[in-house]
Design a protein around this motif. Structure first.
Motif, PDB file in Angstrom:
ATOM      1  N   VAL A  41       0.908  -1.285  -0.014  1.00 51.21           N
ATOM      2  CA  VAL A  41      -0.222   0.036  -0.058  1.00 51.21           C
ATOM      3  C   VAL A  41       0.799   1.170  -0.108  1.00 51.21           C
ATOM      4  N   VAL A  42       0.502   2.083  -0.867  1.00 49.81           N
ATOM      5  CA  VAL A  42       1.316   3.592  -0.960  1.00 49.81           C
ATOM      6  C   VAL A  42       0.150   4.538  -0.500  1.00 49.81           C
ATOM      7  N   ARG A  43       0.616   5.813   0.009  1.00 49.90           N
ATOM      8  CA  ARG A  43      -0.182   7.017   0.049  1.00 49.90           C
ATOM      9  C   ARG A  43       0.478   8.232  -0.762  1.00 49.90           C
ATOM     10  N   THR A  44      -0.091   8.519  -1.743  1.00 51.83           N
ATOM     11  CA  THR A  44       0.588   9.270  -2.508  1.00 51.83           C
ATOM     12  C   THR A  44      -0.124  10.667  -2.719  1.00 51.83           C
ATOM     13  N   ASN A  45       0.324  11.826  -3.140  1.00 51.88           N
ATOM     14  CA  ASN A  45      -0.175  12.966  -3.195  1.00 51.88           C
ATOM     15  C   ASN A  45      -0.977  13.249  -4.354  1.00 51.88           C
ATOM     16  N   LEU A  46      -1.235  14.577  -5.070  1.00 48.04           N
ATOM     17  CA  LEU A  46      -1.874  14.514  -6.257  1.00 48.04           C
ATOM     18  C   LEU A  46      -1.060  14.787  -7.387  1.00 48.04           C
ATOM     19  N   ARG A  47       0.216  14.427  -7.085  1.00 47.27           N
ATOM     20  CA  ARG A  47       1.244  14.432  -8.242  1.00 47.27           C
ATOM     21  C   ARG A  47       1.962  13.229  -8.510  1.00 47.27           C
ATOM     22  N   GLY A  48       1.410  11.925  -7.667  1.00 44.35           N
ATOM     23  CA  GLY A  48       1.949  10.734  -7.804  1.00 44.35           C
ATOM     24  C   GLY A  48       3.221  10.554  -6.877  1.00 44.35           C
ATOM     25  N   ASP A  49       3.540  11.385  -6.075  1.00 42.18           N
ATOM     26  CA  ASP A  49       4.841  11.213  -5.109  1.00 42.18           C
ATOM     27  C   ASP A  49       4.443  10.349  -3.899  1.00 42.18           C
ATOM     28  N   LEU A  98       4.307   9.131  -0.315  1.00 38.99           N
ATOM     29  CA  LEU A  98       4.364  10.035   1.044  1.00 38.99           C
ATOM     30  C   LEU A  98       4.586   8.751   1.838  1.00 38.99           C
ATOM     31  N   ASP A  99       4.188   7.574   1.742  1.00 41.32           N
ATOM     32  CA  ASP A  99       4.353   6.569   2.706  1.00 41.32           C
ATOM     33  C   ASP A  99       4.052   5.139   2.001  1.00 41.32           C
ATOM     34  N   SER A 100       4.586   4.314   2.398  1.00 45.38           N
ATOM     35  CA  SER A 100       4.558   2.732   1.877  1.00 45.38           C
ATOM     36  C   SER A 100       4.554   1.523   2.794  1.00 45.38           C
ATOM     37  N   HIS A 101       3.793   0.425   2.623  1.00 50.00           N
ATOM     38  CA  HIS A 101       3.841  -0.504   3.593  1.00 50.00           C
ATOM     39  C   HIS A 101       3.639  -1.665   2.807  1.00 50.00           C
ATOM     40  N   ALA A 102       4.622  -2.687   3.030  1.00 52.55           N
ATOM     41  CA  ALA A 102       4.320  -3.942   2.225  1.00 52.55           C
ATOM     42  C   ALA A 102       4.622  -5.284   3.156  1.00 52.55           C
ATOM     43  N   ARG A 103       3.731  -6.236   2.808  1.00 57.68           N
ATOM     44  CA  ARG A 103       4.226  -7.623   3.577  1.00 57.68           C
ATOM     45  C   ARG A 103       3.776  -8.738   2.477  1.00 57.68           C
ATOM     46  N   PRO A 104       4.558  -9.844   2.578  1.00 52.18           N
ATOM     47  CA  PRO A 104       4.281 -10.974   2.038  1.00 52.18           C
ATOM     48  C   PRO A 104       2.966 -11.566   2.448  1.00 52.18           C
ATOM     49  N   TYR A 105       2.445 -12.309   1.518  1.00 47.84           N
ATOM     50  CA  TYR A 105       1.069 -12.751   2.059  1.00 47.84           C
ATOM     51  C   TYR A 105       0.719 -13.691   0.807  1.00 47.84           C
ATOM     52  N   ALA A 106      -0.176 -14.912   1.401  1.00 49.91           N
ATOM     53  CA  ALA A 106      -0.833 -16.137   0.498  1.00 49.91           C
ATOM     54  C   ALA A 106      -2.203 -15.364  -0.021  1.00 49.91           C
ATOM     55  N   LYS A 113      -6.720  -3.807   4.458  1.00 48.49           N
ATOM     56  CA  LYS A 113      -7.285  -2.941   5.523  1.00 48.49           C
ATOM     57  C   LYS A 113      -6.606  -2.248   6.543  1.00 48.49           C
ATOM     58  N   ALA A 114      -5.656  -3.210   6.944  1.00 48.97           N
ATOM     59  CA  ALA A 114      -4.638  -2.811   8.053  1.00 48.97           C
ATOM     60  C   ALA A 114      -3.495  -1.976   7.565  1.00 48.97           C
ATOM     61  N   LEU A 115      -3.096  -2.337   6.233  1.00 46.92           N
ATOM     62  CA  LEU A 115      -1.960  -1.634   5.668  1.00 46.92           C
ATOM     63  C   LEU A 115      -2.361  -0.231   5.134  1.00 46.92           C
ATOM     64  N   CYS A 116      -3.682  -0.028   4.761  1.00 45.55           N
ATOM     65  CA  CYS A 116      -4.363   1.173   4.450  1.00 45.55           C
ATOM     66  C   CYS A 116      -4.319   2.177   5.756  1.00 45.55           C
ATOM     67  N   ASP A 117      -4.671   1.257   6.891  1.00 46.84           N
ATOM     68  CA  ASP A 117      -4.771   2.302   8.253  1.00 46.84           C
ATOM     69  C   ASP A 117      -3.436   2.608   8.575  1.00 46.84           C
ATOM     70  N   ASP A 118      -2.387   1.730   8.265  1.00 45.71           N
ATOM     71  CA  ASP A 118      -0.797   2.200   8.524  1.00 45.71           C
ATOM     72  C   ASP A 118      -0.580   3.422   7.962  1.00 45.71           C
ATOM     73  N   ALA A 119      -0.936   3.363   6.362  1.00 46.74           N
ATOM     74  CA  ALA A 119      -0.724   4.479   5.629  1.00 46.74           C
ATOM     75  C   ALA A 119      -1.240   5.865   6.018  1.00 46.74           C
ATOM     76  N   MET A 120      -2.535   5.778   6.554  1.00 48.61           N
ATOM     77  CA  MET A 120      -3.335   6.851   6.951  1.00 48.61           C
ATOM     78  C   MET A 120      -3.102   7.317   8.481  1.00 48.61           C
ATOM     79  N   ARG A 121      -2.170   6.560   9.112  1.00 48.95           N
ATOM     80  CA  ARG A 121      -2.059   7.114  10.432  1.00 48.95           C
ATOM     81  C   ARG A 121      -1.423   8.530  10.646  1.00 48.95           C
ATOM     82  N   GLY A 122      -2.040   9.226  11.324  1.00 52.83           N
ATOM     83  CA  GLY A 122      -1.838  10.499  11.590  1.00 52.83           C
ATOM     84  C   GLY A 122      -2.208  11.501  10.397  1.00 52.83           C
ATOM     85  N   VAL A 123      -2.884  11.063   9.525  1.00 52.88           N
ATOM     86  CA  VAL A 123      -3.300  11.908   8.244  1.00 52.88           C
ATOM     87  C   VAL A 123      -4.824  11.978   8.699  1.00 52.88           C
ATOM     88  N   ALA A 124      -5.328  13.384   8.360  1.00 53.71           N
ATOM     89  CA  ALA A 124      -6.750  13.659   8.450  1.00 53.71           C
ATOM     90  C   ALA A 124      -7.505  12.932   7.664  1.00 53.71           C
TER      91      ALA A 124
END
Length: 395
Positions: free
Chosen positions: A87-95, A97-105, A118-129
């Motif tokens: 999961v990545v969180r980007t701004n409106l220019r494709g930069d 801002l945060d990324s998280h990854a895990r191996p999973y079946a 859902k968990a990685l999305c939560d991690d990427a949005m932590r501290g973000v409005a």
């Protein structure tokens, strides 16, 4: 703000140019300055556009420049592969801002995969409005029919019941969720931010556990009649080869996909007793690392995979004649160790004219390319329909 075709076009112009004056907008759009000023006032109220300094004079007063605010909102991009979630969180220019990854079946555990997304999305949005989130794009290892984007192929993901099922994610974040095939998302990222900028005809190929392609033809992704265009991993390479999950035999995935490379490394261990892979489980990640270190067993596996990939890519070159073929996925980190034998394999099987101007290269965007492309799905939709931007839709 009430979105209109004119305001949409002007917002897109400001986004594209990044900085532009009202006068230049009026000239390009062939509108009166009063009309442009009225629309710009509405855009300024959204926070997506701000006045930012002055430009050069062309004989009169120096114009005030308008600047698109890349950080006015954010997007989540999800790369859900067959054996990982990123999961990545980007701004409106494709930069990124945060990324998280895990191996999973992912392929065999849909409930667990959904929970991890859902968990990685939560991690990427932590501290973000939360109200700055514009949408979530999700790349899946399955064909996606644009007419039925909630459906997944039961051949590609047999345990998923034919549905992606991201209801909990939608319920929590209450933003649009857009879904597309992972290779298509990789192609979209390359076209917007990577090595295919400015190219209308190119192919992106993701080489990982599975192998898929995204084709840009005439400046647009070509999905085919039912969304299965680009399934290059299921092109037959050896009609008497190993069975494939699709029911066919000898597909490209069975000889050059991640599991095939791991299996081939196991078969070669006795022939390369000095290899680091002879004394440990040869996972795809370890094969890639060993190849980077010039391990002979790993290089043999990579060269064999390159030969098979070259056969399939030759077909793409002969059939579509793209300007470029861009490789992503784990193997792409090997650069010339993969590309040199792959190019040679493709060249032996194509008309010279078909490959003379086609560059075969690896992605500039690294391992996040598909997740970035998934986020770009949302940005592309919002630039076509600005009411998807949080500050516009709420107005």
């Amino acid at each position: 703000m009430t979105a209109t075709p004119l305001s949409d076009a002007i917002l897109r112009m400001v986004w594209t140019e990044r900085r532009i004056s009202r006068a230049e907008i009026a000239q390009r759009a062939e509108l009166s300055r009063s009309t442009v000023s009225e629309i710009v006032e509405d855009l300024l109220a959204t926070g997506l556009v701000e006045e930012a300094g002055v430009g050069e004079s062309r004989g009169g007063r120096r114009p005030i420049l308008l600047e698109f605010q890349d950080d006015a909102a954010c997007i989540l991009g999800v790369d859900m592969g067959a054996s990982h979630v990123a999961v990545v969180r980007t701004n409106l220019r494709g930069d990124v801002l945060d990324s998280h990854a895990r191996p999973y079946a992912v392929r065999t555990d849909p409930d667990g995969a959904r929970a991890l997304v859902k968990a990685l999305c939560d991690d990427a949005m932590r501290g973000v409005a939360r109200d700055t989130l514009m949408g979530i794009g999700i790349a899946v290892p399955s064909p996606v029919d644009p007419r039925h984007p909630d459906r997944l192929s039961e051949l590609a993901l047999p345990d998923w019941g034919g549905r992606h099922g991201f209801r909990q994610l939608l319920a929590k974040y209450k933003v649009p969720i857009l879904v597309d095939n992972d290779a298509n998302c990789g192609a979209l990222a390359e076209h917007w931010w990577g090595g295919a900028r400015g190219l209308d005809d190119f192919t992106y190929i993701k080489v990982a556990t599975g192998i898929g392609a995204g084709h840009f033809i005439g400046g647009k992704i070509r999905r085919g009649a039912s969304g299965v265009a680009g399934e290059i991993g299921h092109v037959t390479i050896d009609s008497r080869g190993e069975p494939c999950v699709c029911g066919n035999r000898g597909c490209l995935t069975t000889v050059a996909g991640g599991r095939a490379l791991e299996r081939r490394a196991m078969e070669l261990r006795t022939a390369f007793p000095q290899s680091v892979l002879a004394h440990e489980e040869p996972t795809l990640a370890r094969i890639e690392q060993a190849a980077m270190e010039n391990d002979p067993l790993a290089l043999q596996v990579v060269h064999e995979a390159a030969e098979y990939l070259g056969i399939a890519i030759a077909g793409v070159l002969n059939l579509l004649n793209p300007s470029a073929v861009i490789l992503g996925g784990g193997l792409a980190v090997l650069g010339d160790k993969l590309l040199v034998p792959l190019r040679a394999s493709a060249l032996r099987r194509t008309f010279v004219s078909a490959v003379a101007n086609t560059e075969i290269r690896t992605s500039e965007l690294g391992l996040n390319v598909v997740a970035i492309g998934a986020a770009t799905l949302v940005l592309n939709a919002a630039l076509a329909d600005p009411t998807l931007f949080p500050t516009v839709g709420a107005a």
